[in-house]
Design a protein around this motif. Structure first.
Motif, short mmCIF file in Angstrom:
data_model
loop_
_atom_site.label_atom_id
_atom_site.label_comp_id
_atom_site.label_asym_id
_atom_site.label_seq_id
_atom_site.Cartn_x
_atom_site.Cartn_y
_atom_site.Cartn_z
N TYR A 10 0.87 -1.18 0.00
CA TYR A 10 0.00 0.00 0.00
C TYR A 10 0.90 1.23 0.00
O TYR A 10 1.69 1.44 0.92
N LEU A 11 0.79 2.05 -1.04
CA LEU A 11 1.65 3.22 -1.19
C LEU A 11 0.93 4.54 -0.93
O LEU A 11 1.35 5.59 -1.39
N GLY A 12 -0.14 4.49 -0.17
CA GLY A 12 -0.89 5.69 0.15
C GLY A 12 -0.52 6.25 1.52
O GLY A 12 0.35 5.72 2.21
N PRO A 13 -1.21 7.33 1.90
CA PRO A 13 -0.97 7.93 3.22
C PRO A 13 -1.53 7.03 4.33
O PRO A 13 -2.35 6.14 4.08
N ASN A 14 -1.06 7.28 5.54
CA ASN A 14 -1.59 6.56 6.70
C ASN A 14 -3.08 6.83 6.83
O ASN A 14 -3.53 7.95 6.65
N ILE A 15 -3.83 5.78 7.16
CA ILE A 15 -5.26 5.92 7.42
C ILE A 15 -5.42 6.08 8.92
O ILE A 15 -4.87 5.29 9.70
N SER A 16 -6.16 7.10 9.34
CA SER A 16 -6.25 7.43 10.75
C SER A 16 -6.72 6.26 11.60
O SER A 16 -7.43 5.38 11.14
N GLY A 17 -6.31 6.28 12.84
CA GLY A 17 -6.69 5.25 13.79
C GLY A 17 -5.83 4.00 13.70
O GLY A 17 -6.17 2.98 14.28
N GLY A 18 -4.74 4.07 12.94
CA GLY A 18 -3.87 2.91 12.81
C GLY A 18 -4.47 1.79 12.00
O GLY A 18 -4.03 0.64 12.08
N VAL A 19 -5.48 2.10 11.20
CA VAL A 19 -6.17 1.08 10.42
C VAL A 19 -5.30 0.56 9.28
O VAL A 19 -5.30 -0.63 8.98
N LEU A 20 -4.52 1.46 8.66
CA LEU A 20 -3.64 1.09 7.56
C LEU A 20 -2.53 2.12 7.47
O LEU A 20 -2.80 3.32 7.42
N SER A 21 -1.30 1.65 7.45
CA SER A 21 -0.15 2.54 7.37
C SER A 21 0.45 2.49 5.97
O SER A 21 0.43 1.43 5.32
N GLY A 22 0.97 3.62 5.53
CA GLY A 22 1.67 3.66 4.26
C GLY A 22 2.82 2.66 4.26
O GLY A 22 3.43 2.39 5.29
N ASN A 23 3.07 2.08 3.10
CA ASN A 23 4.14 1.10 2.88
C ASN A 23 3.90 -0.24 3.57
O ASN A 23 4.84 -1.00 3.78
N THR A 24 2.66 -0.54 3.91
CA THR A 24 2.33 -1.85 4.46
C THR A 24 2.40 -2.89 3.34
O THR A 24 1.86 -2.68 2.26
N VAL A 25 3.07 -4.00 3.62
CA VAL A 25 3.20 -5.09 2.65
C VAL A 25 2.26 -6.22 3.05
O VAL A 25 2.17 -6.57 4.22
N PHE A 26 1.55 -6.75 2.06
CA PHE A 26 0.64 -7.87 2.27
C PHE A 26 1.21 -9.08 1.54
O PHE A 26 1.40 -9.05 0.33
N LYS A 27 1.47 -10.14 2.28
CA LYS A 27 1.96 -11.38 1.69
C LYS A 27 0.78 -12.34 1.58
O LYS A 27 0.07 -12.53 2.55
N GLY A 28 0.58 -12.91 0.41
CA GLY A 28 -0.51 -13.87 0.25
C GLY A 28 -1.86 -13.21 0.00
O GLY A 28 -2.89 -13.80 0.30
N GLY A 29 -1.86 -11.99 -0.47
CA GLY A 29 -3.12 -11.30 -0.76
C GLY A 29 -3.53 -10.34 0.34
O GLY A 29 -2.94 -10.31 1.42
N ILE A 44 -8.04 3.76 -1.94
CA ILE A 44 -7.07 2.90 -1.26
C ILE A 44 -6.67 1.75 -2.18
O ILE A 44 -5.49 1.41 -2.30
N GLY A 45 -7.65 1.16 -2.84
CA GLY A 45 -7.38 0.05 -3.75
C GLY A 45 -6.49 0.44 -4.91
O GLY A 45 -5.70 -0.38 -5.41
N ASP A 46 -6.59 1.70 -5.35
CA ASP A 46 -5.74 2.18 -6.44
C ASP A 46 -4.28 2.27 -6.04
O ASP A 46 -3.40 2.35 -6.91
N LEU A 47 -4.03 2.29 -4.74
CA LEU A 47 -2.66 2.47 -4.24
C LEU A 47 -2.10 1.19 -3.62
O LEU A 47 -1.05 1.22 -2.98
N ILE A 48 -2.78 0.07 -3.82
CA ILE A 48 -2.25 -1.23 -3.42
C ILE A 48 -1.79 -1.92 -4.70
O ILE A 48 -2.61 -2.23 -5.57
N VAL A 49 -0.49 -2.11 -4.81
CA VAL A 49 0.10 -2.61 -6.05
C VAL A 49 1.09 -3.74 -5.75
O VAL A 49 1.55 -3.87 -4.61
N PRO A 50 1.45 -4.52 -6.76
CA PRO A 50 2.49 -5.53 -6.55
C PRO A 50 3.80 -4.85 -6.14
O PRO A 50 4.13 -3.76 -6.63
#
Length: 83
Positions: A10-29, A44-50
């Motif tokens: 995820y290459l977007g800004p941090n989402i408030s409340g600690g829900v999603l942080s920028g540069n979070t990597v998801f392994k396995g989907g 948010i989906g537009d900024l989640i890339v391989p």
């Protein structure tokens, strides 16, 4: 036999409340809670890339007029708060 899913980032800004942080990597989907966030804020989906696309996507985020730039800016303007 199912092939493992490629890692995503995820290459977007941090989402408030600690829900999603920028540069979070998801392994396995993406986890299920991320799909809920995307339903509320589709940008948010537009900024989640391989992971292999990091450099290309960052360049697009920094180039005015691209979909990635618009998505990033929309999240910033919204204050990245999720309901």
């Amino acid at each position: 036999m199912e092939q493992p899913k490629e890692p995503l980032i995820y290459l977007g800004p941090n989402i408030s409340g600690g829900v999603l942080s920028g540069n979070t990597v998801f392994k396995g989907g993406k986890p299920a809670h991320i799909d809920l966030l995307i339903a509320e804020q589709p940008e948010i989906g537009d900024l989640i890339v391989p992971v292999k696309s990091i450099n290309d996507t960052l360049a697009k985020i920094n180039k005015v007029g691209t979909a990635e730039h618009q998505a990033y800016q929309a999240l910033i303007k919204r204050g990245t708060g999720v309901k």
